[in-house]
Design an enzyme around this catalytic site. Structure first.
Site, PDB file in Angstrom:
ATOM      1  N   HIS A 166       0.748  -1.203   0.110  1.00 48.49           N
ATOM      2  CA  HIS A 166       0.031   0.169  -0.058  1.00 48.49           C
ATOM      3  C   HIS A 166       0.743   1.276  -0.068  1.00 48.49           C
ATOM      4  CE1 HIS A 166      -2.193   3.030   2.355  1.00 48.49           C
ATOM      5  NE2 HIS A 166      -3.043   3.068   1.378  1.00 48.49           N
ATOM      6  N   GLU A 176       1.995   1.902  -3.528  1.00 48.50           N
ATOM      7  CA  GLU A 176       0.748   2.435  -4.331  1.00 48.50           C
ATOM      8  C   GLU A 176       0.790   3.821  -4.243  1.00 48.50           C
ATOM      9  OE1 GLU A 176      -2.914   3.965  -3.358  1.00 48.50           O
ATOM     10  OE2 GLU A 176      -3.259   1.777  -3.035  1.00 48.50           O
ATOM     11  N   HIS A 177       1.104   4.310  -2.806  1.00 47.11           N
ATOM     12  CA  HIS A 177       1.101   5.999  -2.702  1.00 47.11           C
ATOM     13  C   HIS A 177       2.351   6.402  -3.444  1.00 47.11           C
ATOM     14  CE1 HIS A 177      -1.635   7.222   0.876  1.00 47.11           C
ATOM     15  NE2 HIS A 177      -2.138   5.944   0.362  1.00 47.11           N
ATOM     16  N   GLU A 237      -3.494   7.766   7.381  1.00 45.42           N
ATOM     17  CA  GLU A 237      -4.538   6.980   6.806  1.00 45.42           C
ATOM     18  C   GLU A 237      -4.911   6.055   7.848  1.00 45.42           C
ATOM     19  OE1 GLU A 237      -3.649   5.644   2.788  1.00 45.42           O
ATOM     20  OE2 GLU A 237      -5.700   4.560   2.545  1.00 45.42           O
TER      21      GLU A 237
END
Lengths: 452, 432
Positions: free
Chosen positions: A76, A79-80, A156
């Site tokens: 993840h 992905e950022h 997040e």
């Protein structure tokens, strides 16, 4: 009633590809074309010519369950970082370019896949594919960007998980359900491991998994398959396959031999509930029947107001505010079947759980109400029609399934398999899956209840 | 059978993206007006209804009545009890959504061509002949109470509720449309009947239909569906001036990440400067990854996962709001950066390049919204509620492009008000 069923039957059959072709313009199924480039990139084109809009999605067949131990959250995090620039794009320039072309873009990470998408006017597809193929291999990361972005993903996690007792509870439930498989580790990562993620961790994941032979391109909207193929050849065709792509085999669960139970208490919980997960088989290529029976079982038990659990617990016994059942068969490895009951005030969690178990046992004895099953199948047939109004959702459905071990043929056969499942198969699926020795039961509570 | 006469407006407006379709105004024989897009390629219709007023019509002491009433529309109607109604809907594979918000009640329906008449009859029963049986009332009331209790410990919801209370006090905008534990517990079947009579009337109705239906079929369908609703309903509540006090109010709540909402005076959608304000906000906090707030608070400092600002033009008041969430020890810095960006924008405005980028984003993104029968039906109802002309979709981008840098920067000076801007922070914030 007779008329409805007769018409619906015709619709159901039309979902089969062979018949759909004969129906020509009146076809009830979506227009899908699939092919694979020489370097292994899988491409799927879903046509919808009603509006000059296109969704361009690139799905990597790698998610959090493919991370190595100790770096949870890196899939993840990467992905950022894919928005942080390449050899030719400045940090942020990717999204800025999409926006300057009137489009929007985003990305998502799950256990089995990582996806990137843009939604733009159809005549901008060329530019989107150029940029998306660029960041498949040309990512350029700055050590400082890494640290700032790591703070962002920790915030997040704060927002999605730490601030929500329900999310913290689910995280613990999954960890108890999966002892050995990475489905027991949250996609966003354990906080202490996220705080230690490095540039090297992200790049190691990137170099291992981001390659054309580990990706599916899904293009949906006002496009022609031939034109998409030409663009895919131009931008992705030149990228070599990764010869060292690891085989996709994760540590599997040991046989679960005993019931697992947990409680989770938090003063922020206003509405206590009971939830249970059972290990369950997923949809497998060429072998989707057990999953189809479980999909219908979830609908029969908890799909609506008229489902077995709601009829019994919400309407007849008046013990719950709500009852639900979920099963998601789209998963690379062993998945779960989940049940939840939310008791009304005055009904203890123990009582609600007992009522749930009694209802499940009675269901296995009495079997499926055939009128209810007819209604469910009618709705499934209709959902094939409604689905064509939302090509982006169709693109998602294909991308998820193809990233989870299924084929285009599996996806297209699925509606017909669902229609063919019998009442007996559903009861048999219930008998098999509802084995408490393969379950986790969790109680979410406020603190007061702990002290009782 | 008599062929119904139809009044079709002479005006056909082409949608920018929806290449071969037109929005037509259709007036039914019984006088109900609707906007229609015929889209026969998929055999279903999306029908969207909106009744202006919504939960703000609650009578004094009856907070939550409209919301609960809307929740009961699909819980038994005509000869059908709740289970019977659900079974009938499922058998037709029709999909009905009912929602009450503070400016309206919306009904979203999708039904197949093959059983359209049966589906419309079911929908008619729910709108015109709901039963409001005591047993359904008690069951749905328990669900509503569960929701109220859950929101009371959700930091996002606590922040929104506190802000509403500070801005609007006793006006309906100032409290949870679902009501309080006390008010909902006291609601009766008579209250449901009164709320229904007040909220679902033809004098506040807007209609759109998109999909596999002709104008000739739509008119009689609307008369059957809606003709038996009362002509008039409850009087609309008065506009209200929000009370901006400035400053920061902290609601102590034991959670790791603080949630902040902020608000200052907004702008009416009918204001000639609304497009300029919309472009301004796109640059400041509305434009996704690229906005100044996102860039300063997230991209440069990593203080949050998301920070946004948005114009909130409501029927009875206008706000300019935003939200951010950061760990308790970082929220103070995030608020400081937002305040500084607000002040910088008020003073210096946007650049020519920022304005160009914002126009490209908004004009490019607009046609992409028209992406399905259901989505178009919702847009068409919204346009009618907002009093826009039927050709709005055609002229909208030209009007957006006509906004000048001088317009935007004048609006920045006039609209942005760092002094009036107030924050509500929920959590255990440090340095706030």
């Amino acid at each position: 009633m007779v008329r409805i069923l007769a018409t619906a039957l015709a619709l159901g059959l039309a979902a089969a590809p062979a018949l759909a072709r004969e129906q020509g313009a009146e076809q009830a199924t979506e227009q899908v074309t699939g092919f694979t480039l020489d370097n292994g990139l899988q491409v799927v084109v879903i046509e919808d010519h009603r509006a000059p809009v296109v969704t361009n999605m690139l799905w990597y067949r790698a998610g959090s369950a493919d991370e190595r131990p100790g770096v949870s959250g890196v899939a993840h995090f990467l992905e950022h970082l894919l928005f942080k620039g390449t050899d030719t794009l400045e940090p942020g320039e990717f999204s800025a370019t999409v926006a300057a072309n009137g489009g929007r873009d985003n990305a998502f990470t799950s256990y089995d896949y990582t996806g990137y998408y843009q939604r733009v006017a159809a005549d901008r597809l060329d530019l989107m594919m150029q940029m998306e193929s660029d960041r498949m291999v040309n990512l350029r990361l700055d050590a400082e960007d890494i640290l700032t972005e790591r703070d962002v993903v920790i915030e997040e996690r704060n927002q999605r998980v730490e601030n929500s007792p329900g999310a913290l509870f689910r995280e613990q439930m999954d960890a108890v359900q999966y002892f050995n498989h990475r489905y027991g580790v949250p996609v966003i990562g354990w906080r202490h491991e996220m705080e230690a993620l490095t540039l090297d961790d992200a790049l190691a994941y990137y170099k291992t998994y981001y390659a054309p032979n580990n990706a599916t391109l899904v293009v949906a909207g006002d496009v022609e398959p031939e034109a998409v193929k030409a663009l895919a050849e131009k931008y992705y065709g030149v990228i070599p396959a990764n010869p060292d792509l690891p085989e996709r085999v994760r540590p599997s669960e040991p046989p679960q031999t005993t019931e697992r139970r947990m409680t989770y208490s938090d003063p922020r919980v206003a509405q206590p509930y009971v939830t249970r997960s059972y290990l369950a088989p997923e949809r497998n290529p060429g072998d989707q029947r057990p999953a189809a029976a479980l999909t219908l079982l979830a609908e029969v038990l908890g799909g609506s107001q008229t489902s077995v659990l709601n009829q019994e617990l919400q309407f007849r016994r008046k013990q719950v505010v709500y009852a639900g059942a979920w099963y998601s068969g789209v998963s690379l490895d062993t998945t779960t079947f989940n049940l939840t009951v939310v008791p009304v005030p005055g009904v203890a969690l123990e009582e609600a759980e007992a009522a749930l178990d009694e209802t499940l046992a009675a269901f296995i004895e009495t079997g499926v109400d055939s009128d209810q099953l007819d209604r469910i199948k009618m709705q499934l047939r209709a959902s094939q029609i409604y689905a064509r109004d939302d090509v982006e959702r169709l693109a998602n459905r294909y991308g998820r399934a193809l990233s989870s071990g299924l084929t285009v043929a599996d996806i297209q056969e699925w509606p017909e398999i669902l229609q063919s499942v019998s009442e007996e198969e559903i009861v048999e699926a219930a008998r098999t899956v509802f084995d408490k020795r393969r379950s986790v039961t969790g109680w979410l509570m406020t603190e007061e209840e702990v002290t009782q | 059978m008599i062929r119904f006469a139809l009044v079709i407006a002479g005006f056909l407006a082409a949608l920018p993206a929806w290449a071969q379709t037109d929005i037509r105004e259709v007036t039914s024989p019984g006088g109900i007006t609707a906007w229609l897009v015929e889209e026969p390629s998929i055999p279903f219709v999306a029908l969207e209804l909106r009744f202006r007023g919504g939960t703000s019509l609650d009578a004094p002491g009856k907070r939550g009545a409209t919301s609960l009433m809307v929740g009961l529309l699909e819980e038994g109607a005509g000869d059908l009890d709740a289970q019977g109604f659900a079974r009938a809907t499922e058998a037709l594979a029709a999909q009905f959504g009912f929602d009450g918000s503070d400016d309206g009640v919306s009904v979203s329906a999708r039904f197949l061509t093959e059983n359209r008449d049966e589906a419309v009859e079911l929908l008619r029963l729910s709108l015109v002949e709901p039963r409001f049986s005591q047993v359904a009332l008690d069951r749905v009331r328990a669900q509503v109470l569960s929701g109220i209790r859950s929101r009371a410990t959700d930091p996002d919801k606590i922040a929104g509720a506190r802000m509403d209370a500070l801005l609007f006090g006793d006006h309906p905008y100032g409290s949870d449309p679902a009501g309080t534990i006390e008010s909902v517990s006291a609601l009766t079947r008579e209250d449901m009947i009164a709320a229904h009579r007040g909220a679902l009337a033809r004098d506040r109705l807007y209609v759109s239909a998109v999909g596999d239906i002709t104008a000739e079929d739509l008119g009689p369908l609307l008369d059957r569906l809606l003709g038996d609703l009362p002509e008039t309903g409850a009087p609309m509540p008065a506009p209200v001036a929000p009370g901006f006090t400035g400053g920061v109010e902290v609601v102590q709540f034991d959670t790791p990440q603080s949630v902040a909402v902020f608000a200052q005076p907004g702008m009416d959608q009918d204001d000639p400067d609304f497009f300029a304000a919309y472009l301004l906000n796109t640059v400041l906090g509305g434009g996704g990854f690229k906005s100044r707030l996102m860039s300063e608070v997230r991209e440069k400092r990593g203080l949050t996962y998301g920070v946004y600002s948005y114009l909130v033009p409501k029927d009875l008041a206008n706000l300019y709001m935003g939200s951010v969430s950061s760990a308790n020890d970082r929220i103070g810095e995030a608020i400081g950066v937002i305040r500084a960006e607000w002040a910088r924008m008020a003073e210096a405005g946007v650049t020519e390049k920022e304005l160009g980028d914002a126009k490209a984003l908004l004009t490019g993104a607009y046609p992409l919204r028209f992406d399905g029968n259901g989505a178009i039906a919702r847009i068409l109802v919204g346009m009618q509620v907002d009093g826009m002309p039927i050709d709005y979709a055609v002229t909208r981008n030209d009007r957006m492009n006509a906004v000048t840098l001088e317009d935007v920067n004048r609006v920045a000076r006039e609209l942005l008000d760092p002094e009036a801007m107030m924050f509500v922070v929920v959590g255990k914030p440090e340095g706030v």
